[in-house]
Design a protein around this motif. Sequence first.
Motif, PDB file in Angstrom:
ATOM      1  N   THR A  56      35.664  70.216   1.790  1.00  0.00           N
ATOM      2  CA  THR A  56      36.889  70.895   1.381  1.00  0.00           C
ATOM      3  C   THR A  56      36.772  71.154  -0.110  1.00  0.00           C
ATOM      4  OG1 THR A  56      38.109  69.703   3.086  1.00  0.00           O
ATOM      5  CG2 THR A  56      39.412  70.788   1.397  1.00  0.00           C
ATOM      6  N   GLU A  57      36.094  72.263  -0.416  1.00  0.00           N
ATOM      7  CA  GLU A  57      35.809  72.636  -1.794  1.00  0.00           C
ATOM      8  C   GLU A  57      36.434  74.007  -2.045  1.00  0.00           C
ATOM      9  OE1 GLU A  57      31.832  71.411  -3.832  1.00  0.00           O
ATOM     10  OE2 GLU A  57      31.561  73.419  -2.990  1.00  0.00           O
ATOM     11  N   ASP A  58      37.050  74.185  -3.202  1.00  0.00           N
ATOM     12  CA  ASP A  58      37.719  75.451  -3.493  1.00  0.00           C
ATOM     13  C   ASP A  58      36.770  76.638  -3.344  1.00  0.00           C
ATOM     14  OD1 ASP A  58      40.253  74.447  -3.995  1.00  0.00           O
ATOM     15  OD2 ASP A  58      39.848  74.123  -6.122  1.00  0.00           O
ATOM     16  N   PHE A  59      37.355  77.757  -2.905  1.00  0.00           N
ATOM     17  CA  PHE A  59      36.553  78.964  -2.699  1.00  0.00           C
ATOM     18  C   PHE A  59      37.399  80.214  -2.888  1.00  0.00           C
ATOM     19  CE2 PHE A  59      38.703  78.671   1.292  1.00  0.00           C
ATOM     20  CZ  PHE A  59      38.814  79.974   1.750  1.00  0.00           C
ATOM     21  N   ILE A  60      36.703  81.297  -3.182  1.00  0.00           N
ATOM     22  CA  ILE A  60      37.267  82.641  -3.171  1.00  0.00           C
ATOM     23  C   ILE A  60      36.213  83.538  -2.541  1.00  0.00           C
ATOM     24  CG2 ILE A  60      37.937  84.649  -4.554  1.00  0.00           C
ATOM     25  CD1 ILE A  60      38.872  82.694  -6.739  1.00  0.00           C
ATOM     26  N   HIS A  61      36.635  84.361  -1.593  1.00  0.00           N
ATOM     27  CA  HIS A  61      35.740  85.367  -1.023  1.00  0.00           C
ATOM     28  C   HIS A  61      36.528  86.656  -0.847  1.00  0.00           C
ATOM     29  CE1 HIS A  61      31.946  86.484   1.024  1.00  0.00           C
ATOM     30  NE2 HIS A  61      32.735  87.471   1.431  1.00  0.00           N
ATOM     31  N   ILE A  62      35.994  87.729  -1.394  1.00  0.00           N
ATOM     32  CA  ILE A  62      36.625  89.040  -1.233  1.00  0.00           C
ATOM     33  C   ILE A  62      35.831  89.846  -0.215  1.00  0.00           C
ATOM     34  CG2 ILE A  62      37.201  91.238  -2.329  1.00  0.00           C
ATOM     35  CD1 ILE A  62      37.809  89.746  -4.849  1.00  0.00           C
ATOM     36  N   PHE A  63      36.568  90.369   0.752  1.00  0.00           N
ATOM     37  CA  PHE A  63      36.019  91.276   1.745  1.00  0.00           C
ATOM     38  C   PHE A  63      36.528  92.672   1.388  1.00  0.00           C
ATOM     39  CE2 PHE A  63      36.403  87.159   3.720  1.00  0.00           C
ATOM     40  CZ  PHE A  63      35.201  87.000   4.385  1.00  0.00           C
ATOM     41  N   ALA A  64      35.629  93.558   1.028  1.00  0.00           N
ATOM     42  CA  ALA A  64      36.019  94.932   0.700  1.00  0.00           C
ATOM     43  C   ALA A  64      35.593  95.842   1.843  1.00  0.00           C
ATOM     44  CB  ALA A  64      35.358  95.370  -0.600  1.00  0.00           C
ATOM     45  N   HIS A  65      36.501  96.690   2.251  1.00  0.00           N
ATOM     46  CA  HIS A  65      36.244  97.666   3.312  1.00  0.00           C
ATOM     47  C   HIS A  65      36.500  99.038   2.701  1.00  0.00           C
ATOM     48  CE1 HIS A  65      36.323  94.284   6.091  1.00  0.00           C
ATOM     49  NE2 HIS A  65      37.421  93.907   5.471  1.00  0.00           N
ATOM     50  N   ILE A  66      35.436  99.827   2.574  1.00  0.00           N
ATOM     51  CA  ILE A  66      35.552 101.114   1.896  1.00  0.00           C
ATOM     52  C   ILE A  66      34.957 102.217   2.774  1.00  0.00           C
ATOM     53  CG2 ILE A  66      35.414  99.957  -0.349  1.00  0.00           C
ATOM     54  CD1 ILE A  66      32.592 101.092  -0.676  1.00  0.00           C
ATOM     55  N   MET A  67      35.387 103.452   2.496  1.00  0.00           N
ATOM     56  CA  MET A  67      34.837 104.598   3.221  1.00  0.00           C
ATOM     57  C   MET A  67      33.378 104.788   2.842  1.00  0.00           C
ATOM     58  SD  MET A  67      35.490 106.875   5.464  1.00  0.00           S
ATOM     59  CE  MET A  67      37.274 106.945   5.553  1.00  0.00           C
TER      60      MET A  67
END
Length: 114
Positions: A56-67
């Motif tokens: 249980t370790e802090d995280f950030i993940h961005i999922f980008a959905h682009i044309m």
Amino acid sequence: MPHFVMDCSNTVLNSYDETYIIEQIYLVANESGLFAANDIKVRLNPFTTYSVGNKTEDFIHIFAHIMQGRTTEQKANLSQQLVARLVTLFPDIPNIAMNISDFEKATYCNRNML
């Protein structure tokens, strides 16, 4: 379009509120010059239950959905710029990442296209 969805541990919100984080993601996306400013959409999903490498370790993940239509270099630069901004904002979070997926123009549909 595009959509930027940030998944993160809920403790990320102890540093900044959701509105500020969303604004920072928006600013980097807009500064990239790849999108019309009024087309950029940003959402944030904080999680209270999660596992990162069986911890249980802090995280950030961005999922980008682009044309589709941007080059690999453009997408890589966008990822690097967004991750760099997040690392600056959250220097103590060990897990910060992003990936970009392309929408296929031929199969994309929204309300205005009906």
